[in-house]
Design a protein around this motif. Structure first.
Motif, PDB file in Angstrom:
ATOM      1  N   GLN A  55      65.025  48.992 -13.909  1.00  0.00           N
ATOM      2  CA  GLN A  55      65.115  47.945 -12.769  1.00  0.00           C
ATOM      3  C   GLN A  55      64.413  48.326 -11.320  1.00  0.00           C
ATOM      4  OE1 GLN A  55      68.842  45.851 -11.749  1.00  0.00           O
ATOM      5  NE2 GLN A  55      69.993  48.022 -11.878  1.00  0.00           N
ATOM      6  N   TYR A  56      63.646  49.442 -11.373  1.00  0.00           N
ATOM      7  CA  TYR A  56      62.948  49.853 -10.211  1.00  0.00           C
ATOM      8  C   TYR A  56      61.560  49.871 -10.491  1.00  0.00           C
ATOM      9  CZ  TYR A  56      67.928  51.005  -9.050  1.00  0.00           C
ATOM     10  OH  TYR A  56      69.142  50.743  -8.911  1.00  0.00           O
ATOM     11  N   THR A  58      58.757  48.173  -9.829  1.00  0.00           N
ATOM     12  CA  THR A  58      57.859  47.992  -8.441  1.00  0.00           C
ATOM     13  C   THR A  58      58.156  48.708  -7.379  1.00  0.00           C
ATOM     14  OG1 THR A  58      58.510  45.519  -8.919  1.00  0.00           O
ATOM     15  CG2 THR A  58      57.469  46.054  -6.657  1.00  0.00           C
ATOM     16  N   THR A  89      65.930  46.784  -6.008  1.00  0.00           N
ATOM     17  CA  THR A  89      65.544  46.271  -7.324  1.00  0.00           C
ATOM     18  C   THR A  89      64.347  45.685  -7.556  1.00  0.00           C
ATOM     19  OG1 THR A  89      66.961  44.437  -7.088  1.00  0.00           O
ATOM     20  CG2 THR A  89      68.026  46.343  -7.686  1.00  0.00           C
ATOM     21  N   ASP A  90      63.984  45.227  -8.712  1.00  0.00           N
ATOM     22  CA  ASP A  90      62.885  44.526  -9.098  1.00  0.00           C
ATOM     23  C   ASP A  90      62.909  42.929  -8.608  1.00  0.00           C
ATOM     24  OD1 ASP A  90      61.364  46.477 -10.188  1.00  0.00           O
ATOM     25  OD2 ASP A  90      62.046  46.268 -12.367  1.00  0.00           O
ATOM     26  N   ASN A  91      64.282  42.683  -8.997  1.00  0.00           N
ATOM     27  CA  ASN A  91      64.982  41.005  -8.405  1.00  0.00           C
ATOM     28  C   ASN A  91      64.650  41.261  -6.932  1.00  0.00           C
ATOM     29  OD1 ASN A  91      65.381  40.394 -11.071  1.00  0.00           O
ATOM     30  ND2 ASN A  91      67.678  40.839 -10.938  1.00  0.00           N
ATOM     31  N   ALA A  92      64.851  42.202  -6.177  1.00  0.00           N
ATOM     32  CA  ALA A  92      64.828  42.107  -4.413  1.00  0.00           C
ATOM     33  C   ALA A  92      63.246  41.845  -4.408  1.00  0.00           C
ATOM     34  CB  ALA A  92      65.309  43.491  -4.112  1.00  0.00           C
ATOM     35  N   ASN A  94      61.077  40.470  -6.349  1.00  0.00           N
ATOM     36  CA  ASN A  94      60.747  39.145  -6.705  1.00  0.00           C
ATOM     37  C   ASN A  94      61.240  37.809  -5.943  1.00  0.00           C
ATOM     38  OD1 ASN A  94      59.644  40.211  -9.152  1.00  0.00           O
ATOM     39  ND2 ASN A  94      61.270  40.212 -10.402  1.00  0.00           N
ATOM     40  N   ASN A  95      62.228  38.182  -5.119  1.00  0.00           N
ATOM     41  CA  ASN A  95      62.741  36.895  -4.441  1.00  0.00           C
ATOM     42  C   ASN A  95      62.068  37.005  -2.908  1.00  0.00           C
ATOM     43  OD1 ASN A  95      65.008  36.258  -6.188  1.00  0.00           O
ATOM     44  ND2 ASN A  95      66.339  37.985  -5.205  1.00  0.00           N
ATOM     45  N   THR A 165      72.082  43.476   3.569  1.00  0.00           N
ATOM     46  CA  THR A 165      72.465  43.535   2.395  1.00  0.00           C
ATOM     47  C   THR A 165      73.680  44.720   2.362  1.00  0.00           C
ATOM     48  OG1 THR A 165      71.855  43.706  -0.123  1.00  0.00           O
ATOM     49  CG2 THR A 165      70.644  45.095   1.709  1.00  0.00           C
ATOM     50  N   GLN A 181      71.188  52.105  -4.356  1.00  0.00           N
ATOM     51  CA  GLN A 181      70.698  50.650  -4.728  1.00  0.00           C
ATOM     52  C   GLN A 181      70.953  49.661  -3.810  1.00  0.00           C
ATOM     53  OE1 GLN A 181      71.436  48.814  -8.590  1.00  0.00           O
ATOM     54  NE2 GLN A 181      71.935  46.871  -7.591  1.00  0.00           N
ATOM     55  N   ASP A 183      69.750  45.415  -2.984  1.00  0.00           N
ATOM     56  CA  ASP A 183      69.586  44.084  -3.742  1.00  0.00           C
ATOM     57  C   ASP A 183      68.573  43.076  -2.863  1.00  0.00           C
ATOM     58  OD1 ASP A 183      71.036  44.637  -6.007  1.00  0.00           O
ATOM     59  OD2 ASP A 183      72.811  43.537  -5.129  1.00  0.00           O
TER      60      ASP A 183
END
Length: 252
Positions: A55-56, A58, A89-92, A94-95, A165, A181, A183
């Protein structure tokens, strides 16, 4: 007396053997095998640790594309201070709003990645007592590009002035690398803060009529003498012509 001789000989021979063993070189004596020394720890591989945890993707790509991964690896294995890395993270990523990263220049991407790295090893508990702002690898000689930490107990928050965060997971907490990590992508004000409005250009100064318009102080041109003389010549010529005609009439 005869019965004691063999015993004396045995004792003498035993002593001689022990003495001989003591005189032998050390390398000929039996050695007890010793336990092998522990192998030295290998170099710390940041991208390898991130890749193993998943999940890292990016963040790893940014590290590699900007070549900051080489800089970090070199510092981890030479610096006496260690490093602390905050990995979004990748979600971070993507947001983030569309184009937030792609619109950055190469130099700005380098600064963004370095903003996630502090040039000192910190445990999570250490981050509760640091003096804010904490310098990052993007910091210059001033206090810009710094991070601020707050929290209590086991909860540690990091803020940039734009985002705040919580640090949720310690991927590695062993010198020389503290890897944690986050987020959210840590967005520095220096890159993502409100830009000051562009100052309007100063209006061009309108020159005053009195400064640009020169007063004509010269006197009007007077008739030239040549023009007056010409007029008198014409009059004289006309009179002469008239007298000539009169004389011709009288003679006829």
């Amino acid at each position: 007396m005869a019965s004691s001789t063999p015993l004396s000989l045995i004792i003498l021979v035993t002593l001689n053997i022990q003495l001989l063993l003591l005189l032998l070189p050390p390398q000929t004596q039996a050695q007890t095998p010793s336990a092998p020394a522990p192998a030295p720890a290998g170099p710390v591989n940041l991208t390898g640790i991130l890749d193993k945890n998943g999940q890292y993707t990016t963040f790893i790509r940014l590290l590699v594309d900007t070549q900051v991964d080489n800089q970090i690896e070199n510092q981890l294995n030479t610096s006496s201070e260690g490093l602390t890395v905050f990995a979004p993270t990748d979600n971070a990523f993507n947001n983030l709003k569309s184009g937030a990263i792609n619109d950055l220049s190469t130099q700005e991407k380098v600064q963004l990645v370095l903003y996630h790295v502090s040039p000192k090893y910190y445990r999570l508990i250490d981050l509760l007592t640091v003096t804010n702002p904490v310098r990052t690898q993007a910091s210059g000689n001033d206090s810009n590009w710094g991070l601020n930490f707050t929290g209590h107990g086991n909860q540690v928050n990091v803020t940039t002035g734009i985002v705040t965060t919580q640090i949720n997971n310690a991927l590695r907490q062993q010198f020389p690398l503290g890897l944690y990590q986050v987020d959210m992508v840590l967005l520095p004000e220096e890159l993502f803060g409100a830009k000051p409005p562009a100052s309007a250009p100063s209006p061009a100064k309108t020159p005053s009529s009195t400064s640009n318009t020169k007063t004509n102080t010269s006197a009007p041109a007077s008739p030239t003498k040549g023009n007056g003389a010409s007029g008198r010549n014409v009059v004289g010529w006309v009179l002469s012509l008239g007298l000539g005609m009169i004389c011709m009439g009288a003679l006829s």
